[in-house]
Scaffold this motif. Structure first.
Motif, mmCIF file in Angstrom:
data_model
loop_
_atom_site.group_PDB
_atom_site.id
_atom_site.type_symbol
_atom_site.label_atom_id
_atom_site.label_comp_id
_atom_site.label_asym_id
_atom_site.label_seq_id
_atom_site.Cartn_x
_atom_site.Cartn_y
_atom_site.Cartn_z
ATOM 1 N N ALA A 17 5.765 -3.356 -1.434
ATOM 2 C CA ALA A 17 7.143 -3.574 -2.141
ATOM 3 C C ALA A 17 7.118 -2.387 -3.609
ATOM 4 N N ILE A 18 6.292 -2.111 -4.042
ATOM 5 C CA ILE A 18 6.085 -1.370 -5.298
ATOM 6 C C ILE A 18 6.407 0.026 -4.696
ATOM 7 N N SER A 21 10.028 0.182 -3.602
ATOM 8 C CA SER A 21 10.984 0.372 -4.929
ATOM 9 C C SER A 21 11.053 1.631 -5.471
ATOM 10 N N LEU A 22 9.813 2.328 -5.513
ATOM 11 C CA LEU A 22 9.405 3.495 -6.346
ATOM 12 C C LEU A 22 10.405 4.527 -5.544
ATOM 13 N N LYS A 23 10.282 4.469 -4.127
ATOM 14 C CA LYS A 23 11.076 5.383 -3.315
ATOM 15 C C LYS A 23 12.653 5.220 -3.547
ATOM 16 N N TRP A 24 12.941 3.845 -3.713
ATOM 17 C CA TRP A 24 14.399 3.679 -3.943
ATOM 18 C C TRP A 24 14.712 4.232 -5.436
ATOM 19 N N PHE A 25 14.200 4.145 -6.304
ATOM 20 C CA PHE A 25 14.191 4.559 -7.660
ATOM 21 C C PHE A 25 14.597 6.180 -7.590
ATOM 22 N N THR A 35 9.137 -2.593 -15.950
ATOM 23 C CA THR A 35 9.982 -3.670 -16.490
ATOM 24 C C THR A 35 11.204 -3.458 -15.293
ATOM 25 N N THR A 36 11.530 -2.468 -14.915
ATOM 26 C CA THR A 36 12.495 -2.245 -13.874
ATOM 27 C C THR A 36 11.874 -2.560 -12.527
ATOM 28 N N LEU A 37 10.715 -2.473 -12.273
ATOM 29 C CA LEU A 37 10.132 -2.501 -11.087
ATOM 30 C C LEU A 37 9.873 -4.181 -10.888
ATOM 31 N N VAL A 38 9.502 -4.862 -12.114
ATOM 32 C CA VAL A 38 9.482 -6.056 -11.867
ATOM 33 C C VAL A 38 10.857 -6.903 -11.390
ATOM 34 N N ALA A 39 11.966 -6.353 -12.035
ATOM 35 C CA ALA A 39 13.257 -6.855 -11.602
ATOM 36 C C ALA A 39 13.569 -6.438 -10.246
ATOM 37 N N HIS A 40 13.402 -5.124 -9.645
ATOM 38 C CA HIS A 40 13.642 -4.792 -8.683
ATOM 39 C C HIS A 40 12.830 -5.324 -7.240
ATOM 40 N N ALA A 41 11.557 -5.519 -7.646
ATOM 41 C CA ALA A 41 10.893 -5.874 -6.493
ATOM 42 C C ALA A 41 10.501 -7.437 -6.465
ATOM 43 N N LYS A 42 10.947 -8.007 -7.688
ATOM 44 C CA LYS A 42 10.848 -9.459 -7.588
ATOM 45 C C LYS A 42 9.192 -9.894 -7.692
ATOM 46 N N ILE A 43 8.500 -8.913 -8.324
ATOM 47 C CA ILE A 43 6.934 -9.324 -8.487
ATOM 48 C C ILE A 43 6.811 -9.587 -9.877
ATOM 49 N N ILE A 85 4.268 5.720 1.923
ATOM 50 C CA ILE A 85 5.389 4.908 2.123
ATOM 51 C C ILE A 85 6.263 5.226 3.066
ATOM 52 N N ASP A 86 6.595 6.497 3.492
ATOM 53 C CA ASP A 86 7.375 6.915 4.329
ATOM 54 C C ASP A 86 6.668 6.377 5.905
ATOM 55 N N LYS A 87 5.477 6.541 5.909
ATOM 56 C CA LYS A 87 4.879 6.030 7.360
ATOM 57 C C LYS A 87 4.645 4.540 7.288
ATOM 58 N N ALA A 88 4.621 3.938 6.196
ATOM 59 C CA ALA A 88 4.647 2.437 6.186
ATOM 60 C C ALA A 88 5.767 1.722 6.531
ATOM 61 N N LEU A 89 7.038 2.252 5.945
ATOM 62 C CA LEU A 89 8.138 1.796 6.271
ATOM 63 C C LEU A 89 8.502 1.993 7.691
ATOM 64 N N VAL A 90 8.122 3.067 8.324
ATOM 65 C CA VAL A 90 8.243 3.008 9.764
ATOM 66 C C VAL A 90 7.602 1.843 10.441
ATOM 67 N N ALA A 91 6.199 1.782 10.054
ATOM 68 C CA ALA A 91 5.428 0.840 10.789
ATOM 69 C C ALA A 91 5.936 -0.594 10.434
ATOM 70 N N VAL A 92 6.510 -1.057 9.154
ATOM 71 C CA VAL A 92 6.999 -2.401 9.069
ATOM 72 C C VAL A 92 8.383 -2.545 9.743
ATOM 73 N N GLU A 93 9.357 -1.573 9.898
ATOM 74 C CA GLU A 93 10.438 -1.573 10.646
ATOM 75 C C GLU A 93 10.114 -2.020 12.055
ATOM 76 N N ASN A 94 9.047 -1.212 12.642
ATOM 77 C CA ASN A 94 8.788 -1.473 14.057
ATOM 78 C C ASN A 94 8.038 -2.855 14.322
ATOM 79 N N ALA A 95 7.203 -3.386 13.196
ATOM 80 C CA ALA A 95 7.004 -4.670 13.194
ATOM 81 C C ALA A 95 7.965 -5.616 13.226
ATOM 82 N N ASP A 96 8.892 -5.591 12.425
ATOM 83 C CA ASP A 96 10.021 -6.421 12.211
ATOM 84 C C ASP A 96 10.801 -6.307 13.560
ATOM 85 N N GLU A 97 11.065 -5.291 14.269
ATOM 86 C CA GLU A 97 11.868 -5.238 15.398
ATOM 87 C C GLU A 97 10.960 -5.871 16.463
#
Length: 123
Positions: A17-18, A21-25, A35-43, A85-97
């Protein structure tokens, strides 16, 4: 299922999640601070702080004084963190699917509507 996928990248769900979020920022040309990560990632703040220290030791993130405000510390993805994170995002999307793909389209829409309702009600 997600924990198993993320373990291939030596990260857990909080770290994922961190990093996401950093990729998004970064993609939105915004400076990320703890501080912005706490708010964005809800951690929770302490959990986030510990996770960032670990990610920094792993070489996935770096911290430095913010250019906009010298009192704050910016957190950025390292080149290795961006690769992970680029590789992990693909893996998570595939797992979700794979997981949600077991639902028929109508049931999936119902499930998504119920989840949206729960999330919006909790906010």
């Amino acid at each position: 299922m997600l924990a198993a996928e993320l373990s291939r990248f030596d990260i857990n769900q909080t770290q994922f999640a961190i990093l996401a979020s950093l990729k998004w920022f970064s993609g939105n040309a915004q400076t990320a601070t703890q501080t912005t990560l706490v708010a964005h990632a809800k951690i929770e703040k302490m959990t986030l702080s510990k996770s960032i220290r670990l990610l920094e030791r792993q070489g996935l993130v770096a911290r430095s004084k913010s250019r906009e405000d010298g009192r704050t510390v910016a957190v950025v993805l390292s080149p290795e963190g961006a690769r992970v994170i680029d590789k992990a995002l693909v893996a998570v999307e595939n797992a979700d699917e794979m997981f949600f793909g077991k639902l028929k389209p109508g049931k999936l829409r119902d499930f998504q509507a119920l989840m949206r309702h729960l999330v919006e009600s909790a906010a």
